[in-house]
Design a protein around this motif. Structure first.
Motif, mmCIF file in Angstrom:
data_model
loop_
_atom_site.group_PDB
_atom_site.id
_atom_site.type_symbol
_atom_site.label_atom_id
_atom_site.label_comp_id
_atom_site.label_asym_id
_atom_site.label_seq_id
_atom_site.Cartn_x
_atom_site.Cartn_y
_atom_site.Cartn_z
ATOM 1 N N LYS A 42 77.952 5.735 111.967
ATOM 2 C CA LYS A 42 77.442 4.431 111.570
ATOM 3 C C LYS A 42 75.922 4.459 111.377
ATOM 4 C CE LYS A 42 81.597 3.096 112.037
ATOM 5 N NZ LYS A 42 82.431 2.974 110.822
ATOM 6 N N LYS A 43 75.439 3.557 110.519
ATOM 7 C CA LYS A 43 73.999 3.352 110.364
ATOM 8 C C LYS A 43 73.589 2.234 111.306
ATOM 9 C CE LYS A 43 71.705 3.809 106.654
ATOM 10 N NZ LYS A 43 71.074 3.681 105.309
ATOM 11 N N VAL A 44 72.571 2.513 112.135
ATOM 12 C CA VAL A 44 72.232 1.617 113.238
ATOM 13 C C VAL A 44 70.739 1.330 113.240
ATOM 14 C CG1 VAL A 44 72.423 1.247 115.735
ATOM 15 C CG2 VAL A 44 74.069 2.730 114.580
ATOM 16 N N GLY A 45 70.378 0.093 113.556
ATOM 17 C CA GLY A 45 68.996 -0.282 113.800
ATOM 18 C C GLY A 45 68.867 -0.854 115.196
ATOM 19 N N ILE A 46 67.680 -0.702 115.793
ATOM 20 C CA ILE A 46 67.395 -1.325 117.086
ATOM 21 C C ILE A 46 66.184 -2.224 116.923
ATOM 22 C CG2 ILE A 46 66.685 -0.994 119.464
ATOM 23 C CD1 ILE A 46 68.257 1.392 119.720
ATOM 24 N N LEU A 47 66.347 -3.488 117.281
ATOM 25 C CA LEU A 47 65.251 -4.440 117.299
ATOM 26 C C LEU A 47 64.889 -4.691 118.756
ATOM 27 C CD1 LEU A 47 63.323 -6.484 116.073
ATOM 28 C CD2 LEU A 47 65.216 -8.124 115.985
ATOM 29 N N ASP A 48 63.690 -4.298 119.149
ATOM 30 C CA ASP A 48 63.213 -4.411 120.525
ATOM 31 C C ASP A 48 62.402 -5.699 120.641
ATOM 32 O OD1 ASP A 48 62.176 -4.085 123.048
ATOM 33 O OD2 ASP A 48 61.060 -2.254 122.609
ATOM 34 N N VAL A 49 62.993 -6.743 121.249
ATOM 35 C CA VAL A 49 62.267 -8.001 121.430
ATOM 36 C C VAL A 49 61.788 -8.175 122.866
ATOM 37 C CG1 VAL A 49 63.376 -9.177 119.498
ATOM 38 C CG2 VAL A 49 64.395 -9.331 121.768
ATOM 39 N N ASP A 50 61.784 -7.093 123.641
ATOM 40 C CA ASP A 50 61.142 -7.118 124.963
ATOM 41 C C ASP A 50 59.647 -6.914 124.735
ATOM 42 O OD1 ASP A 50 60.373 -6.987 127.566
ATOM 43 O OD2 ASP A 50 61.838 -5.467 128.169
ATOM 44 N N LEU A 51 58.938 -7.989 124.452
ATOM 45 C CA LEU A 51 57.566 -7.897 123.961
ATOM 46 C C LEU A 51 56.595 -7.422 125.043
ATOM 47 C CD1 LEU A 51 57.392 -11.131 121.778
ATOM 48 C CD2 LEU A 51 58.159 -8.830 121.159
ATOM 49 N N CYS A 52 56.885 -7.732 126.309
ATOM 50 C CA CYS A 52 55.958 -7.327 127.381
ATOM 51 C C CYS A 52 56.281 -5.942 127.941
ATOM 52 C CB CYS A 52 55.991 -8.361 128.506
ATOM 53 S SG CYS A 52 55.353 -9.968 128.012
ATOM 54 N N GLY A 53 57.463 -5.444 127.682
ATOM 55 C CA GLY A 53 57.839 -4.119 128.175
ATOM 56 C C GLY A 53 58.590 -3.332 127.135
ATOM 57 N N PRO A 54 57.959 -3.025 125.999
ATOM 58 C CA PRO A 54 58.668 -2.334 124.907
ATOM 59 C C PRO A 54 58.873 -0.853 125.216
ATOM 60 C CG PRO A 54 56.358 -2.655 124.319
ATOM 61 C CD PRO A 54 56.545 -3.324 125.644
#
Length: 269
Positions: A42-54
């Protein structure tokens, strides 16, 4: 006016990785789920919205990579030539890796909305969204920004202890109140796998996640034991799924990914 799908038009499935508390390993599960799905073709993306602990950039060995502008907004960071896995995180926008993100709610919410609308993901089978702890403004901003793009589901992560399970129960309540479908519960750090004999010892007790899923009436997707090689892979940005197929933790993670695939049949070839 009818809302335009924009840059998320090519994404088939969006999975939020949630928990009611910190330290349960949401970023670990997000990373390994993305890798397992990638190895399943599969083609996968990760969106990291942990803005204070990326932590996503480090877990994929992508620290220091830059986000570039393209004609449709921001181009995510691609990890391979085939662009089978792509990342977006505030960690790519900071001038220094140890720089603290000291922002009030409105600025965080604005960046999350920009991540949703302005990242040119292209065609993806899955977008995995790694969220911060709790049920705060960032969660509401993420869900409201993603709500128009179906199907949207949540993977809820806990550890076995009663204190953790109690906090995560509130996350399930949050999902019900916000109308987010819970795809299932994952119990992380469920015992310790000995690197010599592969025997698993229940360090933090066992079974809390399964009991929580039963009481909430949602699927229990599996238990993931601690493994020193998994920790080392995450710290060094290596692919645990590819390098340690003999580990019981590998078997647990790939089983969870398979259950996710089975729950989203329209993505199967």
């Amino acid at each position: 006016m009818e809302q335009q799908p924009g840059n998320l038009a090519g994404i088939r499935h969006i999975i939020l990785v949630l928990s009611g508390k910190g330290g349960v390993g949401k970023s670990t599960i997000s990373t390994e789920l993305a890798l397992a799905l990638r190895h399943a073709g599969k083609k996968v993306g990760i969106l990291d919205v942990d803005l204070c602990g990326p932590s996503i950039p480090r877990m994929f060995g992508a620290q220091g990579r830059a986000v570039h502008q393209c004609d449709r907004g921001w181009a995510p960071v691609f990890l391979d030539r085939e662009q089978s896995i792509s990342l977006m995180s505030v960690g790519f926008l900071l001038e220094k890796p140890d720089e603290a993100v000291v922002w009030r709610g409105p600025k965080k919410n604005a960046l999350i909305k920009q991540f949703v609308s302005d990242v040119a993901w292209g065609e993806l089978d899955y977008l995995v969204v790694d969220t911060p702890p709790g049920t705060s403004d960032e969660h509401m901003a993420t869900i409201e920004a993603l709500r128009p793009y179906q199907p949207l589901g949540a993977l809820v992560v806990t550890t076995p202890q009663a204190v953790s399970v109690g906090d995560v129960r509130r996350e399930l309540t949050f999902c019900r109140k916000t109308g987010v479908r819970v795809m299932g519960v994952v119990e992380n750090m469920s015992g310790f796998t000995c690197p010599h004999c592969t025997e698993c010892t229940s360090v933090f007790s066992r079974g809390g996640g399964e009991e929580l899923a039963r009481l909430a009436g949602v699927p229990f997707l599996g238990s993931v034991p601690l493994d020193p090689e998994l920790t080392r892979s995450l710290e060094e940005g290596h692919d645990f799924i590819r390098e340690f197929p003999g580990s019981p933790t590998f078997a647990a993670l790939t089983s969870i990914a398979r259950r996710i695939l089975d729950a989203t049949p329209t993505c199967l070839p």
